[in-house]
Enzyme design. Sequence first.
Site, PDB file in Angstrom:
ATOM      1  N   ASP A   1      -2.618   7.824   0.017  1.00 35.09           N
ATOM      2  CA  ASP A   1      -2.789   6.938  -1.148  1.00 35.09           C
ATOM      3  C   ASP A   1      -2.999   7.675  -2.463  1.00 35.09           C
ATOM      4  O   ASP A   1      -3.677   7.181  -3.363  1.00 35.09           O
ATOM      5  CB  ASP A   1      -3.959   5.955  -0.917  1.00 35.09           C
ATOM      6  CG  ASP A   1      -3.775   5.156   0.348  1.00 35.09           C
ATOM      7  OD1 ASP A   1      -2.629   4.835   0.674  1.00 35.09           O
ATOM      8  OD2 ASP A   1      -4.782   4.855   1.012  1.00 35.09           O
TER       9      ASP A   1
ATOM     10  N   LYS B   1       1.890   8.456  -4.251  1.00 36.44           N
ATOM     11  CA  LYS B   1       3.233   8.982  -3.946  1.00 36.44           C
ATOM     12  C   LYS B   1       4.330   8.023  -4.400  1.00 36.44           C
ATOM     13  O   LYS B   1       5.346   8.459  -4.944  1.00 36.44           O
ATOM     14  CB  LYS B   1       3.357   9.254  -2.432  1.00 36.44           C
ATOM     15  CG  LYS B   1       2.375  10.325  -1.938  1.00 36.44           C
ATOM     16  CD  LYS B   1       2.428  10.493  -0.441  1.00 36.44           C
ATOM     17  CE  LYS B   1       1.869   9.311   0.330  1.00 36.44           C
ATOM     18  NZ  LYS B   1       0.403   9.146   0.252  1.00 36.44           N
TER      19      LYS B   1
ATOM     20  N   GLY C   1       1.735   2.690   2.700  1.00 38.51           N
ATOM     21  CA  GLY C   1       1.865   1.619   1.719  1.00 38.51           C
ATOM     22  C   GLY C   1       2.020   2.290   0.373  1.00 38.51           C
ATOM     23  O   GLY C   1       1.073   2.870  -0.131  1.00 38.51           O
ATOM     24  N   HIS C   2       3.246   2.299  -0.153  1.00 33.50           N
ATOM     25  CA  HIS C   2       3.528   3.023  -1.393  1.00 33.50           C
ATOM     26  C   HIS C   2       3.794   2.024  -2.517  1.00 33.50           C
ATOM     27  O   HIS C   2       4.710   1.211  -2.423  1.00 33.50           O
ATOM     28  CB  HIS C   2       4.723   3.962  -1.200  1.00 33.50           C
ATOM     29  CG  HIS C   2       4.453   5.051  -0.201  1.00 33.50           C
ATOM     30  ND1 HIS C   2       5.354   6.040   0.112  1.00 33.50           N
ATOM     31  CD2 HIS C   2       3.346   5.322   0.545  1.00 33.50           C
ATOM     32  CE1 HIS C   2       4.828   6.860   1.008  1.00 33.50           C
ATOM     33  NE2 HIS C   2       3.618   6.431   1.300  1.00 33.50           N
ATOM     34  N   THR C   3       2.978   2.106  -3.555  1.00 35.40           N
ATOM     35  CA  THR C   3       3.079   1.141  -4.646  1.00 35.40           C
ATOM     36  C   THR C   3       3.960   1.667  -5.768  1.00 35.40           C
ATOM     37  O   THR C   3       3.792   2.786  -6.223  1.00 35.40           O
ATOM     38  CB  THR C   3       1.675   0.856  -5.234  1.00 35.40           C
ATOM     39  OG1 THR C   3       0.776   0.626  -4.154  1.00 35.40           O
ATOM     40  CG2 THR C   3       1.689  -0.338  -6.170  1.00 35.40           C
TER      41      THR C   3
ATOM     42  N   GLN D   1       1.380   9.306   4.095  1.00 34.49           N
ATOM     43  CA  GLN D   1       0.002   9.749   4.383  1.00 34.49           C
ATOM     44  C   GLN D   1      -0.312  11.009   3.557  1.00 34.49           C
ATOM     45  O   GLN D   1       0.205  11.151   2.462  1.00 34.49           O
ATOM     46  CB  GLN D   1      -0.202  10.015   5.886  1.00 34.49           C
ATOM     47  CG  GLN D   1      -0.182   8.790   6.763  1.00 34.49           C
ATOM     48  CD  GLN D   1       1.197   8.265   7.089  1.00 34.49           C
ATOM     49  OE1 GLN D   1       2.060   8.992   7.518  1.00 34.49           O
ATOM     50  NE2 GLN D   1       1.417   6.984   6.891  1.00 34.49           N
TER      51      GLN D   1
ATOM     52  N   THR E   1      -1.789  -1.285   2.538  1.00 35.30           N
ATOM     53  CA  THR E   1      -1.274  -1.825   3.801  1.00 35.30           C
ATOM     54  C   THR E   1      -2.261  -2.793   4.447  1.00 35.30           C
ATOM     55  O   THR E   1      -1.883  -3.849   4.914  1.00 35.30           O
ATOM     56  CB  THR E   1      -0.943  -0.660   4.773  1.00 35.30           C
ATOM     57  OG1 THR E   1       0.070   0.132   4.154  1.00 35.30           O
ATOM     58  CG2 THR E   1      -0.433  -1.157   6.113  1.00 35.30           C
TER      59      THR E   1
ATOM     60  N   PRO F   1     -11.351  -1.692   1.862  1.00 36.39           N
ATOM     61  CA  PRO F   1     -11.886  -0.874   0.769  1.00 36.39           C
ATOM     62  C   PRO F   1     -11.783   0.602   1.138  1.00 36.39           C
ATOM     63  O   PRO F   1     -12.044   0.976   2.282  1.00 36.39           O
ATOM     64  CB  PRO F   1     -13.351  -1.309   0.660  1.00 36.39           C
ATOM     65  CG  PRO F   1     -13.646  -2.114   1.862  1.00 36.39           C
ATOM     66  CD  PRO F   1     -12.353  -2.562   2.478  1.00 36.39           C
TER      67      PRO F   1
ATOM     68  N   VAL G   1      -2.094   8.741 -15.792  1.00 36.83           N
ATOM     69  CA  VAL G   1      -3.130   8.099 -16.609  1.00 36.83           C
ATOM     70  C   VAL G   1      -3.094   6.577 -16.464  1.00 36.83           C
ATOM     71  O   VAL G   1      -3.671   5.845 -17.265  1.00 36.83           O
ATOM     72  CB  VAL G   1      -3.012   8.521 -18.099  1.00 36.83           C
ATOM     73  CG1 VAL G   1      -3.361   9.996 -18.262  1.00 36.83           C
ATOM     74  CG2 VAL G   1      -1.618   8.236 -18.655  1.00 36.83           C
ATOM     75  N   GLY G   2      -2.397   6.090 -15.443  1.00 32.06           N
ATOM     76  CA  GLY G   2      -2.323   4.651 -15.190  1.00 32.06           C
ATOM     77  C   GLY G   2      -1.248   4.395 -14.145  1.00 32.06           C
ATOM     78  O   GLY G   2      -0.472   5.296 -13.816  1.00 32.06           O
TER      79      GLY G   2
END
Length: 425
Positions: free
Chosen positions: A12, A15, A39-41, A224, A300, A304, A414-415
């Site tokens: 996380d 990537k 889980g790639h955003t 991962q 995914t 938390p 930065v975001g």
Amino acid sequence: MNCCVVGLQWGDEGKGKVVDILAEQSDIVVRYAGGANAGHTVIIGDQKFALHIMPSGAVRPGTECVIGNGVVVDPEILGGEIDGLNGRGISLEGRLFISENAHVVLDYHKMEDQLRENSLGKNKIGTTIRGIGPCYADKIGRSYAIRMADFRDMDDLKLKLTRTADYKNKLFGALYDAEPIDIEALFAKCLAYRDKLLRYVCNTTRHLHSAIDAGKNILFEGAQGALLDLDHGTFPFVTSSNSSALGMGAGCGVPAQRVERFIGLVKAYTTRVGAGPFPSEQDNEIGDTIREKGHEYGTTTGRPRRCGWFDAVAASYSARIGGINEIAMMHLDTLAGMKELKVCRAYKIDGVETTFFPSDAHELARVECVYETVPGWDEDISGVTKYEDLPATTKSYIALIEDIVKVPVTIVGVGPKRSQAIFRR
Ligand code: GDP
Ligand code: IMO
Ligand code: MG
């Protein structure tokens, strides 16, 4: 120029975002390890994509997407991703290539993942229950493995599934008193998977080497992070594949010699989901602040994420084993407003200082962090576009980490948006 983007922490690191940005200059994006545990955003304008198996290059219509042999493919989830992208006007036709050698995650793998975790109680790994471990176990065991190529001969697949179900029913029945696998229902699902996915199945190793010969730019997208690597991570609290950069060659058939840039991704702090030792964890107000400001909840599973200070001992180790020559540091914006920041620069074990990361979970659980404390910054840096314009304290923080890890930080996040990345080269 070929490039590999890989996490140096426990996953996380961002990537999806970095791959999306670098994909602009790539012809092909390749996933080589893991499965739907990832889980790639990717955020484009006001659209958010959470990709699990599909390479993050998928959101760019001209980019080819390769799913290598090292990936475990959940056909239900991958099919859903293809439909979801289609529904948003993004077609994969003619540009998705799935390895015939990739192994297939079926319902009984997910069932086993859940049953096994339940049976372990407080000793559980905290997996994503995506059937990852059981599917890779079948791959290693060989006798009951199903690969994408098996969708080419459905009569043969039915025989294989029947044999497999027979074996697993005996096993799960005896161990967990589980309901038997409904072979007809499973086969019906497989027919649908075949209809949806078989057209993309091919020899991806051959495809990638042809692309290399043609001088195309390839971007390899890790899943991962190195600390979750089956061999080099914090075993047993790891995933079931080589998720460090070392898994790239085996996971797609292209050796490291063909890749010039190995970009190691880190967050400006550390997070971990699931169980296992985490020396710099801040299970306190500091960790809570990072979690809320950084929206640190699993892509995914929604769990938390555990949060803590930047661990330079761990990052140095991951960089070394992966041959990392550049670092991309995300989430610097998240640290704004903290009066002081800590960076773990060494561990103490039995009173003795060490800078080498002991990957064995029992050893790691015994270490104590030796911190360097530095001043933080108050400025909101989320709109900064040039490295020079970052606050002096932010630049010192980056320099401190470069000094310990001995790899230059070339990209700074930065975001979460595409535009919120600063390039230093
Ligand atoms: P991945 O698994 O490595 O692709 O990372 P995830 O997508 O699971 O988690 C990273 C999260 O951080 C996502 O929600 C991203 O949108 C977000 N993100 C990435 N880079 C930055 C950054 O520089 N700053 C902030 N605030 N968020 C970021
Ligand atoms: P991305 O690619 C963070 C963790 C799980 C668990 C352990 C084993 O988004 O960075 P598994 O389901 O693989 O058997 O779970 O690994 N894990 C991840 N943590 N990011 C990921 O992927 C992860 N994939 C697996 O939480 O601790
Ligand atoms: Mg993720």
